[in-house]
Design a protein around this motif. Structure first.
Motif, PDB file in Angstrom:
ATOM      1  N   GLY A  83     -24.991  19.720  19.511  1.00  0.00           N
ATOM      2  CA  GLY A  83     -24.453  19.227  18.415  1.00  0.00           C
ATOM      3  C   GLY A  83     -24.062  20.609  17.608  1.00  0.00           C
ATOM      4  O   GLY A  83     -22.925  20.624  17.048  1.00  0.00           O
ATOM      5  N   MET A  84     -24.929  21.486  17.628  1.00  0.00           N
ATOM      6  CA  MET A  84     -24.849  22.709  16.711  1.00  0.00           C
ATOM      7  C   MET A  84     -23.519  23.631  17.503  1.00  0.00           C
ATOM      8  O   MET A  84     -22.726  24.133  16.605  1.00  0.00           O
ATOM      9  N   LEU A  85     -23.462  23.619  18.646  1.00  0.00           N
ATOM     10  CA  LEU A  85     -22.417  24.309  19.561  1.00  0.00           C
ATOM     11  C   LEU A  85     -21.076  23.463  19.295  1.00  0.00           C
ATOM     12  O   LEU A  85     -20.117  24.383  18.918  1.00  0.00           O
ATOM     13  N   PHE A  86     -21.115  22.134  19.336  1.00  0.00           N
ATOM     14  CA  PHE A  86     -19.842  21.410  18.986  1.00  0.00           C
ATOM     15  C   PHE A  86     -19.632  21.702  17.671  1.00  0.00           C
ATOM     16  O   PHE A  86     -18.284  21.786  17.369  1.00  0.00           O
ATOM     17  N   GLU A 202     -11.996  27.559   3.273  1.00  0.00           N
ATOM     18  CA  GLU A 202     -12.110  26.743   4.363  1.00  0.00           C
ATOM     19  C   GLU A 202     -12.470  27.776   5.497  1.00  0.00           C
ATOM     20  O   GLU A 202     -13.318  27.437   6.470  1.00  0.00           O
ATOM     21  N   ILE A 203     -11.538  28.914   5.640  1.00  0.00           N
ATOM     22  CA  ILE A 203     -11.660  29.727   6.677  1.00  0.00           C
ATOM     23  C   ILE A 203     -13.087  30.442   6.579  1.00  0.00           C
ATOM     24  O   ILE A 203     -13.941  30.740   7.438  1.00  0.00           O
ATOM     25  N   LEU A 204     -13.474  30.752   5.453  1.00  0.00           N
ATOM     26  CA  LEU A 204     -14.745  31.395   5.263  1.00  0.00           C
ATOM     27  C   LEU A 204     -15.952  30.448   5.532  1.00  0.00           C
ATOM     28  O   LEU A 204     -16.893  30.808   6.278  1.00  0.00           O
ATOM     29  N   PHE A 205     -16.001  29.441   5.004  1.00  0.00           N
ATOM     30  CA  PHE A 205     -17.274  28.222   5.595  1.00  0.00           C
ATOM     31  C   PHE A 205     -17.115  27.994   6.887  1.00  0.00           C
ATOM     32  O   PHE A 205     -17.904  27.832   7.442  1.00  0.00           O
ATOM     33  N   SER A 206     -15.712  27.806   7.458  1.00  0.00           N
ATOM     34  CA  SER A 206     -15.841  27.700   8.846  1.00  0.00           C
ATOM     35  C   SER A 206     -16.493  28.685   9.626  1.00  0.00           C
ATOM     36  O   SER A 206     -16.968  28.531  10.803  1.00  0.00           O
ATOM     37  N   ILE A 207     -15.945  30.106   9.160  1.00  0.00           N
ATOM     38  CA  ILE A 207     -16.622  31.108  10.141  1.00  0.00           C
ATOM     39  C   ILE A 207     -17.902  31.146  10.063  1.00  0.00           C
ATOM     40  O   ILE A 207     -18.908  31.364  10.767  1.00  0.00           O
ATOM     41  N   SER A 208     -18.747  30.735   8.796  1.00  0.00           N
ATOM     42  CA  SER A 208     -19.984  30.717   8.428  1.00  0.00           C
ATOM     43  C   SER A 208     -20.809  29.518   9.342  1.00  0.00           C
ATOM     44  O   SER A 208     -21.667  29.617  10.057  1.00  0.00           O
ATOM     45  N   GLN A 209     -20.300  28.430   9.542  1.00  0.00           N
ATOM     46  CA  GLN A 209     -20.656  27.452  10.409  1.00  0.00           C
ATOM     47  C   GLN A 209     -20.410  27.930  12.081  1.00  0.00           C
ATOM     48  O   GLN A 209     -21.259  27.384  12.663  1.00  0.00           O
ATOM     49  N   ILE A 210     -19.455  28.430  12.429  1.00  0.00           N
ATOM     50  CA  ILE A 210     -19.387  29.056  13.545  1.00  0.00           C
ATOM     51  C   ILE A 210     -20.490  29.782  14.120  1.00  0.00           C
ATOM     52  O   ILE A 210     -21.361  29.797  15.099  1.00  0.00           O
ATOM     53  N   MET A 211     -20.959  30.844  12.860  1.00  0.00           N
ATOM     54  CA  MET A 211     -22.036  31.501  13.332  1.00  0.00           C
ATOM     55  C   MET A 211     -23.301  30.860  13.316  1.00  0.00           C
ATOM     56  O   MET A 211     -24.298  31.080  13.947  1.00  0.00           O
ATOM     57  N   VAL A 212     -23.512  29.935  12.555  1.00  0.00           N
ATOM     58  CA  VAL A 212     -24.831  28.905  12.103  1.00  0.00           C
ATOM     59  C   VAL A 212     -24.802  28.197  13.407  1.00  0.00           C
ATOM     60  O   VAL A 212     -26.008  28.135  13.935  1.00  0.00           O
ATOM     61  N   GLY A 213     -23.794  27.710  13.910  1.00  0.00           N
ATOM     62  CA  GLY A 213     -23.823  26.644  15.032  1.00  0.00           C
ATOM     63  C   GLY A 213     -24.164  27.418  16.397  1.00  0.00           C
ATOM     64  O   GLY A 213     -25.233  26.867  17.073  1.00  0.00           O
ATOM     65  N   ILE A 214     -23.819  28.626  16.454  1.00  0.00           N
ATOM     66  CA  ILE A 214     -24.206  29.468  17.618  1.00  0.00           C
ATOM     67  C   ILE A 214     -25.573  29.583  17.684  1.00  0.00           C
ATOM     68  O   ILE A 214     -26.262  29.618  18.657  1.00  0.00           O
ATOM     69  N   PHE A 215     -26.103  30.304  16.443  1.00  0.00           N
ATOM     70  CA  PHE A 215     -27.493  30.629  16.223  1.00  0.00           C
ATOM     71  C   PHE A 215     -28.422  29.235  16.377  1.00  0.00           C
ATOM     72  O   PHE A 215     -29.447  29.402  17.118  1.00  0.00           O
ATOM     73  N   GLY A 216     -28.039  28.176  15.981  1.00  0.00           N
ATOM     74  CA  GLY A 216     -28.747  26.982  16.273  1.00  0.00           C
ATOM     75  C   GLY A 216     -28.719  26.424  17.555  1.00  0.00           C
ATOM     76  O   GLY A 216     -29.879  25.906  18.154  1.00  0.00           O
ATOM     77  N   CYS A 217     -27.655  26.792  18.319  1.00  0.00           N
ATOM     78  CA  CYS A 217     -27.698  26.443  19.721  1.00  0.00           C
ATOM     79  C   CYS A 217     -28.573  27.222  20.495  1.00  0.00           C
ATOM     80  O   CYS A 217     -29.159  26.758  21.454  1.00  0.00           O
ATOM     81  N   ILE A 218     -28.669  28.568  20.072  1.00  0.00           N
ATOM     82  CA  ILE A 218     -29.572  29.383  20.812  1.00  0.00           C
ATOM     83  C   ILE A 218     -31.031  29.217  20.535  1.00  0.00           C
ATOM     84  O   ILE A 218     -31.827  29.126  21.398  1.00  0.00           O
ATOM     85  N   CYS A 219     -31.571  29.159  19.169  1.00  0.00           N
ATOM     86  CA  CYS A 219     -32.815  28.984  18.631  1.00  0.00           C
ATOM     87  C   CYS A 219     -33.251  27.314  18.677  1.00  0.00           C
ATOM     88  O   CYS A 219     -34.430  27.342  18.583  1.00  0.00           O
ATOM     89  N   GLY A 220     -32.262  26.708  18.710  1.00  0.00           N
ATOM     90  CA  GLY A 220     -32.898  24.996  18.754  1.00  0.00           C
ATOM     91  C   GLY A 220     -32.929  24.671  17.312  1.00  0.00           C
ATOM     92  O   GLY A 220     -32.708  25.437  16.258  1.00  0.00           O
ATOM     93  N   THR A 221     -32.953  23.178  17.245  1.00  0.00           N
ATOM     94  CA  THR A 221     -33.299  22.675  15.785  1.00  0.00           C
ATOM     95  C   THR A 221     -34.551  22.041  15.771  1.00  0.00           C
ATOM     96  O   THR A 221     -35.438  21.888  16.762  1.00  0.00           O
ATOM     97  N   SER A 222     -34.914  21.502  14.515  1.00  0.00           N
ATOM     98  CA  SER A 222     -35.890  20.847  14.247  1.00  0.00           C
ATOM     99  C   SER A 222     -36.502  19.445  15.198  1.00  0.00           C
ATOM    100  O   SER A 222     -37.580  19.090  15.694  1.00  0.00           O
ATOM    101  N   ALA A 223     -35.287  18.764  15.682  1.00  0.00           N
ATOM    102  CA  ALA A 223     -35.414  17.631  16.591  1.00  0.00           C
ATOM    103  C   ALA A 223     -35.955  18.152  18.040  1.00  0.00           C
ATOM    104  O   ALA A 223     -37.045  17.617  18.199  1.00  0.00           O
TER     105      ALA A 223
END
Length: 230
Positions: A83-86, A202-223
């Motif tokens: 989900g984070m990567l998506f 929107e571009i700035l928040f989207s770039i932020s989410q790309i970085m956060v999503g990749i980090f969440g995909c690598i490190c995992g989530t609370s689930a």
């Protein structure tokens, strides 16, 4: 909730607000057009409002990123590595839409409202071509049409003739640059500066989410962490 989920939630809500603002801004000149005589495409403020930069660009193309980012929060259906990567992938789509909104807004600010078009205040004089969006002129950011009277236009000497019809035409043209000029100019400037700003955000928040999503995909989530503990 991990920091990835918290930032994803923040980005999702921020993008949702920006999407709503951009759609609302794009609707303002369309509503103004319809309110004057009850007809669309008849007395438009600008060519570029019909490119729908806020509705299609920063609006429609930003919704998938909003939906997945909000669903990727704690206890959400997309609260996983996938989900984070998506969410990162769909945020890139949001960047495309916001960039479209930004480019159209820049062109709109460059050319000014239709009342500043020397060929006439009519949509038939608009050029709807994607190739046109790739061409930037050197004077694109000077906004002479807003700060100068008569939109900064100069009438050629050979425009005036001894013919009474031409004289009548010129008098009508000069009246079109009277006191009624300020309202569409202010509306045009306000709408497209707003759309430009929302596009950048929107571009700035989207770039932020790309970085956060990749980090969440690598490190995992609370689930995943709760499932391992169980």
């Amino acid at each position: 909730m991990t920091c990835c989920e918290g930032l994803t939630s923040c980005n999702g809500f921020s993008l949702l607000i920006l999407v709503l603002i951009s759609v609302g801004l794009n609707m303002v000149p369309l509503i103004s057009d319809y309110a004057q005589d009850g007809l669309l495409l008849h007395n438009s403020i600008s060519c570029y409002e019909w490119w729908l930069p806020g509705i299609m660009g920063a609006g429609f193309l930003g919704l998938p990123a909003v939906a997945v980012s909000l669903a990727a929060r704690k206890r959400g259906s997309c609260n996983s590595r996938t989900g984070m990567l998506f969410s990162s992938f769909l945020s890139s789509v949001s960047i495309i839409g916001a960039s479209y909104c930004l480019v159209v807004s820049l062109h709109a600010l460059s050319e000014g409202p239709l009342i500043c078009n020397p060929n006439g205040n009519d949509l038939s004089n608009c050029v709807f071509s994607l190739k046109n969006l790739s061409n930037f002129q050197e004077q694109a950011f000077q906004l002479d049409w807003f700060f100068k009277g008569n939109c900064g236009l100069t009438i050629p000497d050979n425009f005036i003739t001894n013919n009474d019809i031409m004289g009548l035409h010129r008098s009508k043209s000069s009246r079109s640059f009277g006191s009624d000029e300020n309202e569409p100019k202010i509306l045009h400037l306000s709408v497209f500066i707003g759309l430009f700003t929302t596009g950048v955000l929107e571009i700035l928040f989207s770039i932020s989410q790309i970085m956060v999503g990749i980090f969440g995909c690598i490190c995992g989530t609370s689930a995943q962490r709760r499932s391992r503990m169980v």
